[in-house]
Write a protein that holds these residues in place. Structure first.
Motif, PDB file in Angstrom:
ATOM      1  N   PRO A   6      -2.286  -9.735   3.470  1.00 18.73           N
ATOM      2  CA  PRO A   6      -3.120  -8.969   4.397  1.00 18.73           C
ATOM      3  C   PRO A   6      -2.483  -7.604   4.664  1.00 18.73           C
ATOM      4  O   PRO A   6      -1.266  -7.499   4.783  1.00 18.73           O
ATOM      5  CB  PRO A   6      -3.127  -9.815   5.668  1.00 18.73           C
ATOM      6  N   ILE A   7      -3.307  -6.566   4.730  1.00 20.35           N
ATOM      7  CA  ILE A   7      -2.783  -5.213   4.952  1.00 20.35           C
ATOM      8  C   ILE A   7      -3.496  -4.548   6.124  1.00 20.35           C
ATOM      9  O   ILE A   7      -4.648  -4.842   6.410  1.00 20.35           O
ATOM     10  CB  ILE A   7      -2.939  -4.327   3.690  1.00 20.35           C
ATOM     11  N   VAL A  47      -6.901   2.876   3.554  1.00 19.95           N
ATOM     12  CA  VAL A  47      -6.047   1.675   3.525  1.00 19.95           C
ATOM     13  C   VAL A  47      -6.165   0.980   2.171  1.00 19.95           C
ATOM     14  O   VAL A  47      -5.162   0.636   1.542  1.00 19.95           O
ATOM     15  CB  VAL A  47      -6.423   0.703   4.671  1.00 19.95           C
ATOM     16  N   LEU A  48      -7.391   0.778   1.717  1.00 20.97           N
ATOM     17  CA  LEU A  48      -7.600   0.099   0.431  1.00 20.97           C
ATOM     18  C   LEU A  48      -7.075   0.943  -0.729  1.00 20.97           C
ATOM     19  O   LEU A  48      -6.510   0.406  -1.684  1.00 20.97           O
ATOM     20  CB  LEU A  48      -9.079  -0.243   0.249  1.00 20.97           C
ATOM     21  N   ASP A  49      -7.222   2.266  -0.641  1.00 23.85           N
ATOM     22  CA  ASP A  49      -6.684   3.147  -1.690  1.00 23.85           C
ATOM     23  C   ASP A  49      -5.156   3.071  -1.740  1.00 23.85           C
ATOM     24  O   ASP A  49      -4.569   3.066  -2.825  1.00 23.85           O
ATOM     25  CB  ASP A  49      -7.126   4.598  -1.463  1.00 23.85           C
ATOM     26  N   ARG A  50      -4.512   3.007  -0.577  1.00 21.94           N
ATOM     27  CA  ARG A  50      -3.045   2.869  -0.555  1.00 21.94           C
ATOM     28  C   ARG A  50      -2.623   1.562  -1.225  1.00 21.94           C
ATOM     29  O   ARG A  50      -1.623   1.526  -1.949  1.00 21.94           O
ATOM     30  CB  ARG A  50      -2.510   2.900   0.878  1.00 21.94           C
ATOM     31  N   ALA A  51      -3.377   0.500  -0.996  1.00 19.05           N
ATOM     32  CA  ALA A  51      -3.062  -0.780  -1.635  1.00 19.05           C
ATOM     33  C   ALA A  51      -3.273  -0.687  -3.144  1.00 19.05           C
ATOM     34  O   ALA A  51      -2.437  -1.166  -3.924  1.00 19.05           O
ATOM     35  CB  ALA A  51      -3.926  -1.897  -1.047  1.00 19.05           C
ATOM     36  N   ARG A  52      -4.366  -0.048  -3.561  1.00 18.90           N
ATOM     37  CA  ARG A  52      -4.609   0.130  -5.002  1.00 18.90           C
ATOM     38  C   ARG A  52      -3.475   0.919  -5.652  1.00 18.90           C
ATOM     39  O   ARG A  52      -3.023   0.591  -6.741  1.00 18.90           O
ATOM     40  CB  ARG A  52      -5.934   0.847  -5.234  1.00 18.90           C
ATOM     41  N   ASP A  53      -3.003   1.957  -4.967  1.00 20.24           N
ATOM     42  CA  ASP A  53      -1.890   2.752  -5.484  1.00 20.24           C
ATOM     43  C   ASP A  53      -0.632   1.914  -5.627  1.00 20.24           C
ATOM     44  O   ASP A  53       0.121   2.075  -6.592  1.00 20.24           O
ATOM     45  CB  ASP A  53      -1.607   3.955  -4.573  1.00 20.24           C
ATOM     46  N   ALA A  54      -0.384   1.021  -4.662  1.00 22.98           N
ATOM     47  CA  ALA A  54       0.805   0.161  -4.718  1.00 22.98           C
ATOM     48  C   ALA A  54       0.723  -0.834  -5.875  1.00 22.98           C
ATOM     49  O   ALA A  54       1.741  -1.248  -6.425  1.00 22.98           O
ATOM     50  CB  ALA A  54       0.972  -0.587  -3.395  1.00 22.98           C
TER      51      ALA A  54
END
Length: 129
Positions: A6-7, A47-54
């Motif tokens: 979860p993020i 938030v979702l873009d940061r997760a995709r980048d990670a």
């Protein structure tokens, strides 16, 4: 093996996703990344873009499930309960989540969502600072 990460967009939650990716690669696990919000906005997209980048450029065998789950209200203890609901629904074997202190002394070590999940003891949890 299924891992749920979860993020909330914080740096510690992104570090948790990075750790969850490493765990998923090591154990050939299925990774589910989820963000809870009361509505989809530019902020939730970030938030979702940061997760995709990670996740980008990692050695995962399959594309992780990345989802936004909308709740009417999103206080930390409710998010914790929703995480536990997903654990049961998706038959999750491990939860990896970030934490940051907020509010009362009890939550100085774990955020309220992390505290709710850890105290439940129904699934192993790795908490990333």
């Amino acid at each position: 093996m299924k891992i749920l990460a979860p993020i909330d967009g914080s740096d510690c939650s992104i570090r948790a996703v990075e750790f969850a990716v490493e765990l998923a690669v090591r154990f050939d696990a299925e990774l589910h990344v989820v963000h809870f919000s009361d509505s989809e906005t530019d902020a939730t997209d970030i938030v979702l873009d940061r997760a995709r980048d990670a996740i980008a450029g990692t050695d995962l065998d399959s594309e992780p499930e990345l989802s936004l789950l909308e709740l009417d209200v999103v206080p930390g203890n409710q998010v914790g309960k929703e995480i536990l609901r997903l654990v049961r629904e998706r038959d999750v074997d491990h939860v990896v989540m970030g934490h940051h202190g907020s509010g009362t002394i009890e939550r100085a070590i774990l955020g309220s969502a992390a505290e709710t999940v850890v105290r439940d003891e129904s699934v192993p949890v790795t908490v990333v600072p």
